[in-house]
Design a protein around this motif. Structure first.
Motif, PDB file in Angstrom:
ATOM      1  N   ARG A   4      -7.064  -8.997   4.977  1.00 12.38           N
ATOM      2  CA  ARG A   4      -6.493  -7.660   4.767  1.00 12.38           C
ATOM      3  C   ARG A   4      -7.260  -6.898   3.680  1.00 12.38           C
ATOM      4  O   ARG A   4      -7.605  -5.724   3.844  1.00 12.38           O
ATOM      5  CB  ARG A   4      -5.029  -7.807   4.391  1.00 12.38           C
ATOM      6  N   ILE A   5      -7.528  -7.566   2.582  1.00 14.66           N
ATOM      7  CA  ILE A   5      -8.265  -6.937   1.484  1.00 14.66           C
ATOM      8  C   ILE A   5      -9.696  -6.622   1.920  1.00 14.66           C
ATOM      9  O   ILE A   5     -10.221  -5.538   1.648  1.00 14.66           O
ATOM     10  CB  ILE A   5      -8.251  -7.835   0.230  1.00 14.66           C
ATOM     11  N   GLY A   6     -10.311  -7.553   2.629  1.00 16.43           N
ATOM     12  CA  GLY A   6     -11.662  -7.325   3.121  1.00 16.43           C
ATOM     13  C   GLY A   6     -11.729  -6.168   4.103  1.00 16.43           C
ATOM     14  O   GLY A   6     -12.697  -5.400   4.111  1.00 16.43           O
ATOM     15  N   ALA A  27      -6.141   0.655  -2.799  1.00 19.49           N
ATOM     16  CA  ALA A  27      -5.210  -0.240  -2.108  1.00 19.49           C
ATOM     17  C   ALA A  27      -5.730  -1.676  -2.121  1.00 19.49           C
ATOM     18  O   ALA A  27      -4.964  -2.628  -2.337  1.00 19.49           O
ATOM     19  CB  ALA A  27      -4.989   0.234  -0.673  1.00 19.49           C
ATOM     20  N   ALA A  28      -7.030  -1.841  -1.908  1.00 18.16           N
ATOM     21  CA  ALA A  28      -7.621  -3.181  -1.941  1.00 18.16           C
ATOM     22  C   ALA A  28      -7.514  -3.783  -3.336  1.00 18.16           C
ATOM     23  O   ALA A  28      -7.179  -4.963  -3.495  1.00 18.16           O
ATOM     24  CB  ALA A  28      -9.078  -3.123  -1.501  1.00 18.16           C
ATOM     25  N   GLN A  29      -7.766  -2.974  -4.357  1.00 22.55           N
ATOM     26  CA  GLN A  29      -7.675  -3.460  -5.730  1.00 22.55           C
ATOM     27  C   GLN A  29      -6.244  -3.841  -6.083  1.00 22.55           C
ATOM     28  O   GLN A  29      -5.995  -4.854  -6.735  1.00 22.55           O
ATOM     29  CB  GLN A  29      -8.190  -2.396  -6.698  1.00 22.55           C
ATOM     30  N   LEU A  39     -12.350  -9.336  -5.531  1.00 23.28           N
ATOM     31  CA  LEU A  39     -12.797  -8.485  -4.435  1.00 23.28           C
ATOM     32  C   LEU A  39     -14.056  -9.039  -3.764  1.00 23.28           C
ATOM     33  O   LEU A  39     -14.220  -8.920  -2.552  1.00 23.28           O
ATOM     34  CB  LEU A  39     -13.051  -7.062  -4.925  1.00 23.28           C
ATOM     35  N   ALA A  40     -14.937  -9.646  -4.535  1.00 26.60           N
ATOM     36  CA  ALA A  40     -16.155 -10.215  -3.965  1.00 26.60           C
ATOM     37  C   ALA A  40     -15.835 -11.373  -3.021  1.00 26.60           C
ATOM     38  O   ALA A  40     -16.484 -11.555  -1.993  1.00 26.60           O
ATOM     39  CB  ALA A  40     -17.090 -10.675  -5.070  1.00 26.60           C
ATOM     40  N   VAL A  41     -14.819 -12.153  -3.362  1.00 35.55           N
ATOM     41  CA  VAL A  41     -14.402 -13.264  -2.505  1.00 35.55           C
ATOM     42  C   VAL A  41     -13.856 -12.730  -1.187  1.00 35.55           C
ATOM     43  O   VAL A  41     -14.169 -13.239  -0.107  1.00 35.55           O
ATOM     44  CB  VAL A  41     -13.348 -14.143  -3.218  1.00 35.55           C
ATOM     45  N   ALA A  42     -13.046 -11.684  -1.244  1.00 32.63           N
ATOM     46  CA  ALA A  42     -12.483 -11.089  -0.035  1.00 32.63           C
ATOM     47  C   ALA A  42     -13.581 -10.478   0.823  1.00 32.63           C
ATOM     48  O   ALA A  42     -13.576 -10.613   2.047  1.00 32.63           O
ATOM     49  CB  ALA A  42     -11.452 -10.025  -0.400  1.00 32.63           C
ATOM     50  N   ARG A  43     -14.549  -9.827   0.202  1.00 30.56           N
ATOM     51  CA  ARG A  43     -15.649  -9.213   0.952  1.00 30.56           C
ATOM     52  C   ARG A  43     -16.488 -10.281   1.647  1.00 30.56           C
ATOM     53  O   ARG A  43     -16.852 -10.141   2.813  1.00 30.56           O
ATOM     54  CB  ARG A  43     -16.522  -8.383   0.020  1.00 30.56           C
ATOM     55  N   SER A  44     -16.782 -11.381   0.957  1.00 29.93           N
ATOM     56  CA  SER A  44     -17.589 -12.437   1.571  1.00 29.93           C
ATOM     57  C   SER A  44     -16.811 -13.164   2.667  1.00 29.93           C
ATOM     58  O   SER A  44     -17.394 -13.608   3.654  1.00 29.93           O
ATOM     59  CB  SER A  44     -18.067 -13.434   0.521  1.00 29.93           C
TER      60      SER A  44
END
Length: 75
Positions: A4-6, A27-29, A39-44
């Motif tokens: 969801r965050i990604g 919203a992601a933050q 956030l980097a973990v969610a993006r990866s």
């Protein structure tokens, strides 16, 4: 939650509207802070799940080269 965050981060990066990008990033933050996720973990996580397919080039031979009538098959 990582997906969801990604997804929100992907939407923030893909939009041309600055206000939308800011809203998606906020919203992601907010979700990342609430869940204690970087956030980097969610993006990866999202990037590794969304592998894009690579185009493949294939050559399909139709008949013998130099023979008459092959133009009809190709068209």
């Amino acid at each position: 939650m990582l997906t969801r965050i990604g997804g929100l981060l992907r939407k923030a990066e893909s939009t041309d509207n600055a206000h939308e990008a800011e809203a998606f990033l906020a919203a992601a933050q907010r979700l990342a802070t609430k869940s204690s996720i970087d956030l980097a973990v969610a993006r990866s996580h999202v990037a590794s799940r969304e592998r894009r397919s690579v185009p493949v080039q294939r050559i399909i031979p139709i008949g013998e080269p130099g023979r008459k009538g092959l133009r009809t098959y190709v068209q």
